[in-house]
Design a protein around this motif. Structure first.
Motif, PDB file in Angstrom:
ATOM      1  N   THR A  16       4.320  10.005  -7.014  1.00 10.74           N
ATOM      2  CA  THR A  16       5.536  10.458  -7.835  1.00 10.74           C
ATOM      3  C   THR A  16       5.064  10.698  -9.357  1.00 10.74           C
ATOM      4  O   THR A  16       5.451  11.592  -9.966  1.00 10.74           O
ATOM      5  N   MET A  17       4.325   9.485  -9.948  1.00  6.21           N
ATOM      6  CA  MET A  17       3.701   9.746 -11.410  1.00  6.21           C
ATOM      7  C   MET A  17       2.777  11.004 -11.774  1.00  6.21           C
ATOM      8  O   MET A  17       3.092  11.697 -12.670  1.00  6.21           O
ATOM      9  N   THR A  18       2.090  11.230 -10.593  1.00  5.88           N
ATOM     10  CA  THR A  18       1.079  12.605 -10.886  1.00  5.88           C
ATOM     11  C   THR A  18       1.896  13.712 -10.571  1.00  5.88           C
ATOM     12  O   THR A  18       1.714  14.469 -11.544  1.00  5.88           O
ATOM     13  N   ALA A  19       3.015  13.851  -9.771  1.00  9.01           N
ATOM     14  CA  ALA A  19       3.898  14.909  -9.812  1.00  9.01           C
ATOM     15  C   ALA A  19       4.490  15.145 -11.110  1.00  9.01           C
ATOM     16  O   ALA A  19       4.757  16.127 -11.396  1.00  9.01           O
ATOM     17  N   ALA A  72       0.753  -1.208   0.028  1.00  7.93           N
ATOM     18  CA  ALA A  72       0.061   0.053  -0.027  1.00  7.93           C
ATOM     19  C   ALA A  72       0.961   1.302   0.039  1.00  7.93           C
ATOM     20  O   ALA A  72       0.654   2.213  -0.904  1.00  7.93           O
ATOM     21  N   PRO A  73       1.900   1.386   0.909  1.00  6.32           N
ATOM     22  CA  PRO A  73       2.593   2.754   1.046  1.00  6.32           C
ATOM     23  C   PRO A  73       3.536   2.817  -0.414  1.00  6.32           C
ATOM     24  O   PRO A  73       3.827   3.848  -0.937  1.00  6.32           O
ATOM     25  N   ALA A  74       4.044   1.646  -0.918  1.00  2.75           N
ATOM     26  CA  ALA A  74       4.838   1.501  -2.172  1.00  2.75           C
ATOM     27  C   ALA A  74       3.785   2.108  -3.256  1.00  2.75           C
ATOM     28  O   ALA A  74       4.482   3.053  -4.016  1.00  2.75           O
ATOM     29  N   ALA A 114      15.904  10.432  -9.282  1.00  2.88           N
ATOM     30  CA  ALA A 114      15.614  11.097 -10.604  1.00  2.88           C
ATOM     31  C   ALA A 114      16.696  11.812 -11.300  1.00  2.88           C
ATOM     32  O   ALA A 114      17.422  11.684 -12.485  1.00  2.88           O
ATOM     33  N   ALA A 115      17.328  12.795 -10.528  1.00  5.42           N
ATOM     34  CA  ALA A 115      18.551  13.665 -10.818  1.00  5.42           C
ATOM     35  C   ALA A 115      19.601  12.678 -11.085  1.00  5.42           C
ATOM     36  O   ALA A 115      20.437  13.041 -12.379  1.00  5.42           O
ATOM     37  N   LEU A 118      10.254   4.131  -9.792  1.00  8.19           N
ATOM     38  CA  LEU A 118      10.821   2.864  -9.557  1.00  8.19           C
ATOM     39  C   LEU A 118      11.188   2.930  -8.029  1.00  8.19           C
ATOM     40  O   LEU A 118      10.996   2.296  -7.179  1.00  8.19           O
ATOM     41  N   SER A 119      12.240   3.957  -7.779  1.00  6.67           N
ATOM     42  CA  SER A 119      12.630   4.175  -6.483  1.00  6.67           C
ATOM     43  C   SER A 119      11.470   4.327  -5.366  1.00  6.67           C
ATOM     44  O   SER A 119      11.665   4.100  -4.312  1.00  6.67           O
TER      45      SER A 119
END
Length: 308
Positions: free
Chosen positions: A28-31, A19-21, A103-104, A81-82
């Protein structure tokens, strides 16, 4: 905190970690989707900041090593993924805090790999192109005419793009009202190209750009002979380092294989050992220790020799 299998049935305990994952991945995908335009603008500004300062805008050259859309895809995929991994073994807040850094890092690695591929392809094209340039100059052609003759049937690639830019920018009006000469354009490209061998060749051409044609031919022939000798030295060095490189890959691969075996057979113990802040710190150290022989093996294969 009590064990997960004491809060629910052992068969469904994984749902509490999933659930938290999944929540972190969704956030993250939404942002990433919502801020894709600002991220693209930031990547473009980053690309412009890598330009060499001090040149007229007409003499500024920088290839597009990594397209913006590919960089965004890499950043979004790495962050998602992270988030899944850290949300599974840690918490949502840890996953969201680490996603931008991951990501960076991945985008930076993407630029580094793209630059490496660019330079490798340019080097494969450089030696035969210099040989043709030397032959054409020895046959009586001028430098610009010889470059145009080579570009007429050169396949698409980094070297062709850089030399086409070199020809096109000659005669371009500059900010001070003057006209760009071939020598100025070659000097600008020499300062901005990412390949050290190409930079060395262009510095040779800068010296003889305004000299008589026979001097250009001799200088280019000397550069071609020296580059061939440099290629032979590099091949000899690669042969001598092959055993060291393969040993590093074998040692590192064995360590990674053992780590994978422990992860698959003792996952719960590994998760408990490395889920705390101190455990994550040591996890980084262990990962670097496992990857060090592999990184060293690949690093030994990068032999540079620009002494020509």
């Amino acid at each position: 905190m009590p064990a997960l299998d004491t809060l629910t049935h052992p068969e469904t305990a994984w749902l509490l970690r999933a659930a938290p994952a999944l929540l972190a991945a969704l956030i993250t995908m939404t942002a990433t989707f919502m801020f894709r335009q600002p991220l693209a603008q930031f990547l473009n500004r980053l690309h412009r900041s890598r330009l060499v300062a001090g040149f007229d805008p007409a003499l500024t050259w920088r290839p597009q090593l990594l397209e913006t859309r590919i960089a965004l895809l890499l950043a979004g995929s790495a962050a998602t993924l992270s988030s899944v991994v850290l949300g599974w073994i840690g918490s949502v807040w840890l996953a969201l805090a680490a996603a931008p850094a991951v990501a960076a890092l991945v985008v930076r690695l993407g630029f580094t790999f793209a630059t490496y591929r660019y330079n490798q392809q340019l080097e494969r094209e450089l030696t035969p192109a210099i040989g043709r340039l030397s032959a054409l100059l020895s046959g009586g052609l001028g430098l610009r005419t010889a470059l145009e003759r080579i570009l007429a049937d050169m396949p698409n690639g980094p070297l062709r793009n850089e030399w086409i830019w070199l020809i096109q920018q000659q005669g371009t009006p500059l900010a001070d009202g003057s006209i760009a000469t071939l020598r100025q354009v070659i000097a600008a490209l020499a300062a901005q190209t990412s390949n050290p061998r190409h930079e060395t060749l262009l510095n040779h051409l800068v010296v003889v750009a305004d000299q008589p044609q026979d001097l250009q031919a001799r200088r280019c022939a000397a550069a071609y002979a020296a580059l061939q000798a440099s290629e032979r030295r590099r091949e000899e060095a690669l042969t001598e380092l092959a055993q060291m490189r393969y040993s590093g890959l074998a040692v590192g691969g064995a360590g990674c294989l053992m780590a994978f075996y422990l992860l698959t057979t003792q996952w719960e113990r590994v998760r408990v050992a490395y889920s705390s802040p101190l455990g994550m710190f040591f996890a980084i150290i262990v990962a670097l220790a496992l990857l060090a022989p592999i990184i060293g093996g690949f690093w030994l294969s990068r032999v540079e020799d620009v002494d020509y």
